[in-house]
Design a protein around this motif. Structure first.
Motif, PDB file in Angstrom:
ATOM      1  N   GLU A   5       0.830  -1.203   0.000  1.00  0.00           N
ATOM      2  CA  GLU A   5       0.000   0.000   0.000  1.00  0.00           C
ATOM      3  C   GLU A   5       0.867   1.257   0.000  1.00  0.00           C
ATOM      4  OE1 GLU A   5      -3.989  -1.298   2.383  1.00  0.00           O
ATOM      5  OE2 GLU A   5      -2.108  -1.287   3.514  1.00  0.00           O
ATOM      6  N   ILE A   6       1.953   1.226   0.740  1.00  0.00           N
ATOM      7  CA  ILE A   6       2.862   2.373   0.765  1.00  0.00           C
ATOM      8  C   ILE A   6       3.481   2.579  -0.609  1.00  0.00           C
ATOM      9  CG2 ILE A   6       5.034   3.243   1.696  1.00  0.00           C
ATOM     10  CD1 ILE A   6       4.217   1.883   4.365  1.00  0.00           C
ATOM     11  N   PHE A   7       3.899   1.483  -1.246  1.00  0.00           N
ATOM     12  CA  PHE A   7       4.493   1.585  -2.583  1.00  0.00           C
ATOM     13  C   PHE A   7       3.504   2.219  -3.558  1.00  0.00           C
ATOM     14  CE2 PHE A   7       5.154  -0.084  -6.859  1.00  0.00           C
ATOM     15  CZ  PHE A   7       6.438   0.358  -7.109  1.00  0.00           C
ATOM     16  N   PHE A   8       2.253   1.739  -3.568  1.00  0.00           N
ATOM     17  CA  PHE A   8       1.270   2.300  -4.497  1.00  0.00           C
ATOM     18  C   PHE A   8       0.939   3.750  -4.171  1.00  0.00           C
ATOM     19  CE2 PHE A   8       0.324  -2.213  -5.554  1.00  0.00           C
ATOM     20  CZ  PHE A   8       0.666  -2.115  -6.896  1.00  0.00           C
ATOM     21  N   VAL A  15       4.255   9.395  -9.723  1.00  0.00           N
ATOM     22  CA  VAL A  15       4.197   8.972 -11.122  1.00  0.00           C
ATOM     23  C   VAL A  15       2.862   9.337 -11.768  1.00  0.00           C
ATOM     24  CG1 VAL A  15       4.394   7.016 -12.703  1.00  0.00           C
ATOM     25  CG2 VAL A  15       5.750   7.051 -10.606  1.00  0.00           C
ATOM     26  N   VAL A  16       1.797   8.980 -11.127  1.00  0.00           N
ATOM     27  CA  VAL A  16       0.477   9.092 -11.754  1.00  0.00           C
ATOM     28  C   VAL A  16      -0.104  10.505 -11.660  1.00  0.00           C
ATOM     29  CG1 VAL A  16      -1.852   8.128 -11.778  1.00  0.00           C
ATOM     30  CG2 VAL A  16       0.093   6.652 -11.291  1.00  0.00           C
ATOM     31  N   SER A  17       0.252  11.248 -10.642  1.00  0.00           N
ATOM     32  CA  SER A  17      -0.271  12.609 -10.476  1.00  0.00           C
ATOM     33  C   SER A  17       0.789  13.615 -10.882  1.00  0.00           C
ATOM     34  CB  SER A  17      -0.672  12.859  -9.029  1.00  0.00           C
ATOM     35  OG  SER A  17      -1.718  12.004  -8.673  1.00  0.00           O
ATOM     36  N   PRO A  18       0.506  14.588 -11.659  1.00  0.00           N
ATOM     37  CA  PRO A  18      -0.787  14.844 -12.290  1.00  0.00           C
ATOM     38  C   PRO A  18      -1.013  13.894 -13.455  1.00  0.00           C
ATOM     39  CG  PRO A  18       0.789  16.467 -13.032  1.00  0.00           C
ATOM     40  CD  PRO A  18       1.498  15.601 -12.016  1.00  0.00           C
ATOM     41  N   ALA A  32       7.666   2.296 -15.825  1.00  0.00           N
ATOM     42  CA  ALA A  32       8.888   1.488 -15.952  1.00  0.00           C
ATOM     43  C   ALA A  32      10.109   2.285 -15.493  1.00  0.00           C
ATOM     44  CB  ALA A  32       9.058   1.032 -17.399  1.00  0.00           C
ATOM     45  N   ASP A  33      10.178   3.557 -15.871  1.00  0.00           N
ATOM     46  CA  ASP A  33      11.293   4.406 -15.437  1.00  0.00           C
ATOM     47  C   ASP A  33      11.308   4.558 -13.923  1.00  0.00           C
ATOM     48  OD1 ASP A  33      11.986   4.716 -18.096  1.00  0.00           O
ATOM     49  OD2 ASP A  33      11.125   6.741 -18.269  1.00  0.00           O
ATOM     50  N   PHE A  34      10.128   4.774 -13.343  1.00  0.00           N
ATOM     51  CA  PHE A  34      10.032   4.917 -11.893  1.00  0.00           C
ATOM     52  C   PHE A  34      10.465   3.624 -11.202  1.00  0.00           C
ATOM     53  CE2 PHE A  34       7.724   4.238  -7.945  1.00  0.00           C
ATOM     54  CZ  PHE A  34       8.169   5.318  -7.214  1.00  0.00           C
ATOM     55  N   GLU A  35      10.021   2.483 -11.723  1.00  0.00           N
ATOM     56  CA  GLU A  35      10.367   1.202 -11.110  1.00  0.00           C
ATOM     57  C   GLU A  35      11.885   1.010 -11.062  1.00  0.00           C
ATOM     58  OE1 GLU A  35       9.431  -3.563 -11.659  1.00  0.00           O
ATOM     59  OE2 GLU A  35       9.023  -2.195 -13.311  1.00  0.00           O
ATOM     60  N   LYS A  36      12.571   1.310 -12.137  1.00  0.00           N
ATOM     61  CA  LYS A  36      14.033   1.179 -12.155  1.00  0.00           C
ATOM     62  C   LYS A  36      14.678   2.090 -11.111  1.00  0.00           C
ATOM     63  CE  LYS A  36      14.251   0.103 -17.032  1.00  0.00           C
ATOM     64  NZ  LYS A  36      14.546   0.638 -18.357  1.00  0.00           N
ATOM     65  N   ARG A  37      14.249   3.340 -11.073  1.00  0.00           N
ATOM     66  CA  ARG A  37      14.816   4.307 -10.119  1.00  0.00           C
ATOM     67  C   ARG A  37      14.497   3.908  -8.682  1.00  0.00           C
ATOM     68  NH1 ARG A  37      12.753   8.415 -12.374  1.00  0.00           N
ATOM     69  NH2 ARG A  37      10.979   8.730 -11.025  1.00  0.00           N
ATOM     70  N   TYR A  38      13.258   3.503  -8.433  1.00  0.00           N
ATOM     71  CA  TYR A  38      12.830   3.128  -7.084  1.00  0.00           C
ATOM     72  C   TYR A  38      13.592   1.899  -6.597  1.00  0.00           C
ATOM     73  CZ  TYR A  38       9.676   2.313  -3.147  1.00  0.00           C
ATOM     74  OH  TYR A  38       9.159   2.133  -1.896  1.00  0.00           O
TER      75      TYR A  38
END
Length: 77
Positions: A5-8, A15-18, A32-38
């Motif tokens: 839940e924290i991850f989402f 990522v999703v906002s805005p 995908a870019d966020f996942e690599k960085r995270y």
């Protein structure tokens, strides 16, 4: 709240906002870019808030709510 839940929640805020995507491919690429960085920087959460802390917090909230409640007016007879 568990770590999923924290991850989402992080994904929603970072990522999703805005929601200004032109198409689904852009959403996919940004995720995908966020996942690599995270994954490169993520660390496990160290929980410090115990059950006792939660109990104390809820007790303080209850006491505060009782203090803020309007006093009952005497009934006219």
């Amino acid at each position: 709240m568990n770590q999923v839940e924290i991850f989402f929640s992080v994904v929603q805020r970072k990522v999703v906002s805005p929601n200004d995507f032109t198409d689904l491919a852009e959403v996919e690429q940004r995720l995908a870019d966020f996942e690599k960085r995270y994954n490169a920087t993520a660390k496990p959460f160290q929980w410090k808030f115990t059950r006792r802390d939660l109990h104390d917090l809820l007790t303080r909230i209850s006491e505060h709510e009782r203090q803020d409640a309007p006093a009952e007016l005497p009934h006219a007879v």
